[in-house]
Write an enzyme that holds these catalytic residues in place. Structure first.
Site: not given
Length: 487
Positions: A226, A228, A233, A405, A407, A412
Site C-alpha cells: 500500500h 506510495k 537520484d 484520501h 492520511k 499539539d
C-alpha cells in the site's frame, strides 16, 4: 467374515479427518498470538464448519508473505539493521524543542529500524496537480536513477504524463525501477503502457501476486503493498496518499467524487530511509535482487532544511506493528490538540480507547472523514464509533468535497504523522505501509492550513441529531462493525 460397509468407513474417516482439522487449528491458534476474540472466532468457525474454516484459516488466519519473500527478508534483516545504525546526521543531544519528544522519537526509531534524521526539507503538496507536476519535473531532471513504488497504477491523465517522462528519462540512460501491487495495478499490468515501459528496458516488478488457490504456497492472498514512494537520484523522495492515478478518472469518481490527496517532497537524509525501504521491498520479491541493498549510497548527505523526520515502514513481515505503536504513543502523548484526516476510520478497540482517553484528558480532537467512502461497509462501520466519540466531546466533520484520501495527524501544533496509513485493521496489521513522523514548524503550519481547508468543505455531526438517527442505520452500523476486522 464381516464385510465393512463402505459408507461406514467413509463416515469414520471423515470424522477422524474433521477431528484432526479442528485439533490442528486449535493448536495453531493457541501457539499463535491472535487477539482473544479472533482466536475464539477461528476455533468456533472451524468447529462448526471444519473444512470451510480450515481453508479460510489457511487463506486469512495468519500473515505469511510467501516462502521466498520470508526467506529473503530473514537474510536481509540484519543488513537492514546495520543500515539503521548509520548516523545520517550529526550526533549529539536533541534540540531543546525536541527534547520533550525523546521517548516518542526513540519508540519510532526502534519500531522502524531506521534512524531519526535532521536537516531535512519537507514540502507539502496539497493537490494532485501540484504533486504530478513536481514528480514529472524531477524525473525530467534526473541524472542517475528513479525508483517508484505504488499500490495503484492506472492509465490515463496524469499517470500517462509520468509514464511519458519515464520513457524520456530511460532514453537519457537513467536506471528506472517500478514496483506495483499485483491487485491495485492489475489493469496497468495488462495495459499498452506497461508493455511499452518494459519494451524500453524499464524494470517492473509486481508485489504480492494474488494466489488464492495456492494456499500451500504459504502466502496470504489479501496482503497488499500500500506504499506510495518515489526516490530520484538518491536525494529526492516523495510519499503520501496519492496513487499513480488521475484522481478524476478512477471508477467511482462520478459517485463519491475525485480522490483528494496530499504528498510530501523530501530532500535530505530522510530520503535514504525511503530508499532503504524501497530496496527491501524490491529485494524480497521473487524476481528482485537482494544485492541491491549493498548499493545503497553511503556518502554524506546534504542537509537543506530544518525538519527532523523518522521514517516508519510497516508490514506483515514481523511480530511488531510499528505504526500501531506510533499512533498510540502519539495520541497518549498529546496535551492540547489532535486533528486526524483519514478515508477509512475503522479503529481497533485499543486505538478507539486511546482517542477517548485523550478527549477525557481535555485534548481537543477533530476527526475529518469522507461523508461517503468508496465502500459502504467502511462508511457504516466507521459510524459505529461515533456515539462514543461524540459523547467524549470529539468533533467529527464529514467532508463533502470528494473522497478525502489524505492520511495525516497533527498533534499539539508540534509534530505530524503523514503517509499511507489508514485508521483501520488492514493498514495497521496487514498491508505494507509508510508513515513519517515529522517535526518542522513550517510543515506543521502548512498541514494545519490544509486541515482548515478541508474543514471548510465539511458538515459537523450534530450529537443531538445523531443520537436520534433511525434504527435501520444503527443496524447497518452494527452489522458492518462485526466484519470491521476484514475491512
Amino acid at each position: 467374515m464381516t464385510v465393512l460397509d463402505p459408507l461406514s468407513v467413509f463416515g469414520a474417516t471423515a470424522a477422524i479427518v474433521q477431528i484432526g482439522i479442528i485439533a490442528c487449528v486449535i493448536l495453531r491458534v493457541i501457539l499463535t498470538r491472535h487477539p482473544p476474540g479472533s482466536s475464539f472466532a477461528w476455533i468456533l468457525l472451524t468447529t462448526l464448519l471444519p473444512y470451510f474454516g480450515f481453508i479460510l484459516y489457511l487463506l486469512f488466519g495468519e500473515r505469511p508473505i510467501g516462502q521466498i519473500r520470508a526467506k529473503r527478508f530473514r537474510l536481509i534483516l540484519q543488513q537492514w539493521k546495520q543500515l539503521a545504525k548509520h548516523k545520517l546526521t550529526p550526533t549529539g543531544p536533541l534540540p531543546s524543542n525536541l527534547a520533550r519528544h525523546r521517548t516518542l522519537i526513540h519508540l519510532a526509531t526502534r519500531m522502524a529500524n531506521l534512524p531519526a534524521t535532521s536537516g531535512n526539507k519537507v514540502e507539502l503538496l496539497s493537490s494532485a496537480d501540484a504533486t504530478f507536476a513536481s514528480i514529472v519535473h524531477d524525473i525530467e531532471h534526473a541524472k542517475e536513477s528513479i525508483d517508484l513504488e505504488f499500490y495503484i497504477w492506472a492509465e490515463g491523465g496524469y499517470a500517462d504524463h509520468v509514464a511519458a517522462a519515464l520513457l524520456r528519462a530511460k532514453k537519457r540512460g537513467i536506471r528506472i525501477r517500478i514496483l506495483v501491487d499485483d491487485f491495485g495495478a492489475r489493469n496497468f499490468l495488462k495495459s499498452a503502457t506497461y508493455n511499452l515501459l518494459q519494451s524500453e528496458g524499464i524494470a517492473i516488478s509486481t508485489a504480492m501476486p494474488m494466489r488464492f488457490l495456492r494456499v500451500f504456497g504459504l502466502q496470504r492472498g489479501d496482503l497488499r503493498l500500500h506504499r506510495k514512494t518515489v526516490v530520484i537520484d538518491h536525494r529526492i523522495g516523495y510519499t503520501g496518499s496519492l496513487n499513480m492515478i488521475d484522481p478524476h478518472t478512477y471508477d467511482m469518481a462520478n459517485t463519491v467524487g475525485p480522490w483528494v490527496d496530499a504528498m510530501v517532497r523530501l530532500t535530505g537524509p530522510a530520503v535514504r530511509s525511503l530508499e532503504t525501504t524501497f530496496l527491501v521491498d524490491w529485494a524480497i520479491q521473487p524476481d528482485g535482487d537482494p544485492s541491491d541493498l549493498q548499493q545503497l549510497k553511503q556518502n554524506l548527505i546534504e542537509q537543506p532544511g530544518e525538519a527532523t523526520i523518522v521514517t516508519v515502514p510497516s508490514g506483515p513481515y514481523g511480530s511488531k506493528e510499528p505504526n500501531l505503536h506510533l499512533l498510540l504513543e502519539s495520541i497518549n502523548a498529546a496535551r492540547f490538540s489532535i486533528t486526524i484526516t483519514t478515508p477509512y476510520f475503522v479503529p481497533n478497540e485499543v486505538l478507539a480507547t486511546a482517542l477517548l482517553n485523550a478527549a477525557y484528558r481535555g485534548v481537543k480532537i477533530t476527526l475529518i472523514v469522507p461523508a461517503v467512502a468508496d465502500s459502504s461497509a467502511v462508511t457504516w462501520a466507521a459510524r459505529r464509533y461515533f456515539d462514543d466519540l461524540l459523547s467524549a466531546g470529539i468533533r467529527i466533520l464529514l467532508y463533502h468535497g470528494g473522497l478525502l484520501h489524505t492520511k495525516s495527524i497533527a498533534v499539539d501544533d508540534e509534530y505530524a504523522l503523514f503517509g499511507t496509513v489508514n485508521f483501520d485493521n488492514r493498514s495497521l496489521h496487514l498491508n505494507f505501509e509508510m508513515m513519517l513522523l515529522i517535526f518542522d514548524r513550517e510543515f506543521i503550519d502548512n498541514i494545519n492550513k490544509l486541515h482548515l481547508s478541508y474543514a471548510e468543505k465539511c458538515s459537523p455531526v450534530d450529537p443531538d441529531l445523531w443520537y436520534h438517527r433511525p434504527l435501520i442505520e444503527r443496524l447497518k452500523e452494527g452489522a458492518s462493525y462485526l466484519i470491521s476486522p476484514l475491512l
